[in-house]
Scaffold this active site. Structure first.
Site, short mmCIF file in Angstrom:
data_model
loop_
_atom_site.label_atom_id
_atom_site.label_comp_id
_atom_site.label_asym_id
_atom_site.label_seq_id
_atom_site.Cartn_x
_atom_site.Cartn_y
_atom_site.Cartn_z
N GLY A 281 0.81 -1.22 0.00
CA GLY A 281 0.00 0.00 0.00
C GLY A 281 0.84 1.26 0.00
CB ALA A 282 4.32 2.00 -0.72
N GLY B 60 -1.46 7.58 -0.15
CA GLY B 60 -1.80 7.87 1.24
C GLY B 60 -0.68 7.66 2.27
CB ILE B 61 -0.89 6.03 5.62
CG1 ILE B 61 -2.07 6.89 6.12
CG2 ILE B 61 0.04 5.64 6.76
CD1 ILE B 61 -3.13 6.11 6.91
N GLY B 62 0.90 4.96 3.26
CA GLY B 62 2.02 4.11 2.82
C GLY B 62 3.02 4.89 1.98
CB SER C 186 -8.16 1.89 12.04
OG SER C 186 -9.07 2.96 12.12
CE1 TYR D 114 -10.76 -0.10 7.04
CE2 TYR D 114 -11.57 1.25 8.86
CZ TYR D 114 -10.56 0.91 7.97
OH TYR D 114 -9.34 1.56 8.03
N1 NAP Z 1 -7.13 7.22 5.99
C1 NAP Z 1 -7.47 7.03 7.28
O1 NAP Z 1 -8.08 7.90 7.94
C2 NAP Z 1 -7.11 5.76 7.97
C3 NAP Z 1 -7.36 5.67 9.36
C4 NAP Z 1 -7.01 4.50 10.03
C5 NAP Z 1 -6.41 3.46 9.33
N2 NAP Z 1 -6.18 3.57 7.98
C6 NAP Z 1 -5.54 2.44 7.31
O2 NAP Z 1 -4.40 2.92 6.62
C7 NAP Z 1 -4.04 2.01 5.59
C8 NAP Z 1 -3.69 2.78 4.33
O3 NAP Z 1 -4.86 3.46 3.87
P1 NAP Z 1 -4.85 4.94 3.29
O4 NAP Z 1 -5.75 5.72 4.15
O5 NAP Z 1 -3.48 5.41 3.04
O6 NAP Z 1 -5.68 4.70 1.93
P2 NAP Z 1 -5.29 4.80 0.38
O7 NAP Z 1 -4.74 6.15 0.06
O8 NAP Z 1 -6.50 4.34 -0.34
O9 NAP Z 1 -4.12 3.71 0.22
C9 NAP Z 1 -4.40 2.35 0.24
C10 NAP Z 1 -3.23 1.59 -0.32
O10 NAP Z 1 -3.54 0.18 -0.28
C11 NAP Z 1 -3.39 -0.36 -1.59
N3 NAP Z 1 -4.33 -1.45 -1.84
C12 NAP Z 1 -5.67 -1.45 -1.63
N4 NAP Z 1 -6.20 -2.62 -2.05
C13 NAP Z 1 -5.17 -3.36 -2.52
C14 NAP Z 1 -5.07 -4.65 -3.10
N5 NAP Z 1 -6.15 -5.40 -3.32
N6 NAP Z 1 -3.86 -5.11 -3.45
C15 NAP Z 1 -2.75 -4.35 -3.28
N7 NAP Z 1 -2.78 -3.12 -2.74
C16 NAP Z 1 -3.98 -2.63 -2.38
C17 NAP Z 1 -3.69 0.81 -2.52
O11 NAP Z 1 -3.21 0.53 -3.81
P3 NAP Z 1 -3.74 1.35 -5.12
O12 NAP Z 1 -2.96 2.63 -5.12
O13 NAP Z 1 -3.45 0.45 -6.25
O14 NAP Z 1 -5.22 1.61 -4.89
C18 NAP Z 1 -2.96 1.93 -1.79
O15 NAP Z 1 -1.58 1.87 -2.04
C19 NAP Z 1 -5.23 1.06 5.46
O16 NAP Z 1 -4.90 -0.17 6.07
C20 NAP Z 1 -6.34 1.75 6.23
O17 NAP Z 1 -7.27 0.81 6.78
C21 NAP Z 1 -6.53 4.69 7.30
#
Ligand code: NAP
Length: 294
Positions: free
Chosen positions: A17-18, A21-23, A147, A182
């Protein structure tokens, strides 16, 4: 001044997930600090763009390898783990960060509900497959993005309905079943980490998970116009991805992890998750049931 005994500089770090977003924010900071990065991505074009973004901040000499996998497919996870096993000399840090939420009830090619497959079973399987390599490194680390949302799963893991059908009976966006689902997956991240910490005792490998806070990312953008609208309102109260990634980077680059394996963190502090997340019997049961889903 106290000297650090661990630094991420020169360490081999795999992150999922890099590409967003966070990654992405974490990967940039880790690259700047001299980590040798392997990003696991499903979209080749986004992976290329990520490599360019990492080199833009860390310099052309930054070491970044791309590995391809879709976290919805157990075969794909097996394949990528084999490639990493064979092509990397070692593995010091595994970061399970990829995650998503599916508002509709969808199942993977393995017959697993999607949110559960991506957020819980994928890290569970990837960690198991890369464990030997982490153990060989002597003091490997496993960091999982959990989370505060784990608290939405007020009744804990639905062991009688592991594929989550009940959660999708009344799908609506704010408090509905997909949100509970979730929350259940994020609760599973914390319970998995706690159980992992117990199972890793004496191996030198440690595990931690963290809450990044509410972060402005691409999360929940594929669930229709209402979800996008909700997220754009929430963005006003959200942290930047860099702030959201701060604790992840700290866990990868500080001495802290070896001190308290199995713990849950926020803002670089150990914190206490929900009561359900602290139940060792349930965590053991979750581990065993997850093995049966592979
Ligand atoms: N945003 C928040 O407020 C928040 C709060 C608490 C926890 N989190 C957690 O933080 C983590 C990162 O989320 P984010 O908020 O940074 O969201 P994001 O911007 O949507 O990033 C998600 C990442 O996961 C990858 N991903 C999703 N489905 C995948 C799959 N089937 N195979 C491979 N890669 C996949 C995405 O790849 P693509 O670029 O190809 O889509 C993207 O790199 C998640 O585990 C989320 O539950 C987020």
């Amino acid at each position: 001044m106290e000297t650090k005994s661990w630094s991420v500089k020169g360490k081999y770090v795999i992150i999922t997930g890099a590409t967003s977003g966070i990654g992405l924010a974490a990967a940039k900071e880790l690259a700047k600090r001299g980590a040798i990065l392997g990003i696991i991505a499903r979209n080749p074009a986004k992976a290329e763009a990520t490599v360019a973004a990492l080199k833009a901040v860390a310099g052309d000499d930054a070491k970044v390898d791309v590995f391809h996998a879709d976290m919805t497919s157990q075969q794909s996870i097996h394949d990528v783990a084999k490639v990493i096993e064979n092509s990397w000399p070692r593995l010091d840090v595994l970061i399970n960060n990829a995650g998503a939420m599916f508002v509709k009830y969808l199942t993977t090619e393995d017959g697993i509900e999607m949110t559960w497959a991506v957020n819980h079973l994928a890290p569970f399987l990837l960690t198991k497959l890369l464990m030997n390599k982490l153990e060989e490194s002597g003091n490997g680390r496993i960091i999982t993005t959990a989370s505060h949302g784990h608290k939405m799963a007020r009744n804990g893991i639905g062991f009688d309905d592991l594929n989550g059908r009940k959660n999708y009976r009344f799908p609506h966006l704010l408090m509905g079943g997909p949100n509970y689902r979730y929350g259940e997956t994020k609760l599973a991240n914390i319970m998995f980490t706690a159980e992992l910490g117990r199972r890793l005792e004496g191996t030198g490998v440690s595990a931690a998970c963290f809450d990044p806070g509410l972060v402005a990312t691409n999360f929940n953008q594929d669930n229709g116009a209402l979800a996008r609208m909700t997220m754009s309102v929430m963005k006003r109260f959200s942290r930047t991805p860099e702030k959201g990634a701060e604790t992840l980077v700290w866990l990868a680059d500080s001495d802290e992890m070896s001190l308290s394996s199995g713990s849950y963190y926020k803002d670089m502090q150990r914190i206490v998750p929900s009561n359900q997340a602290q139940a060792p019997v349930a965590a053991k049961r979750l581990w065993e049931m997850s093995e049966n889903q592979l």
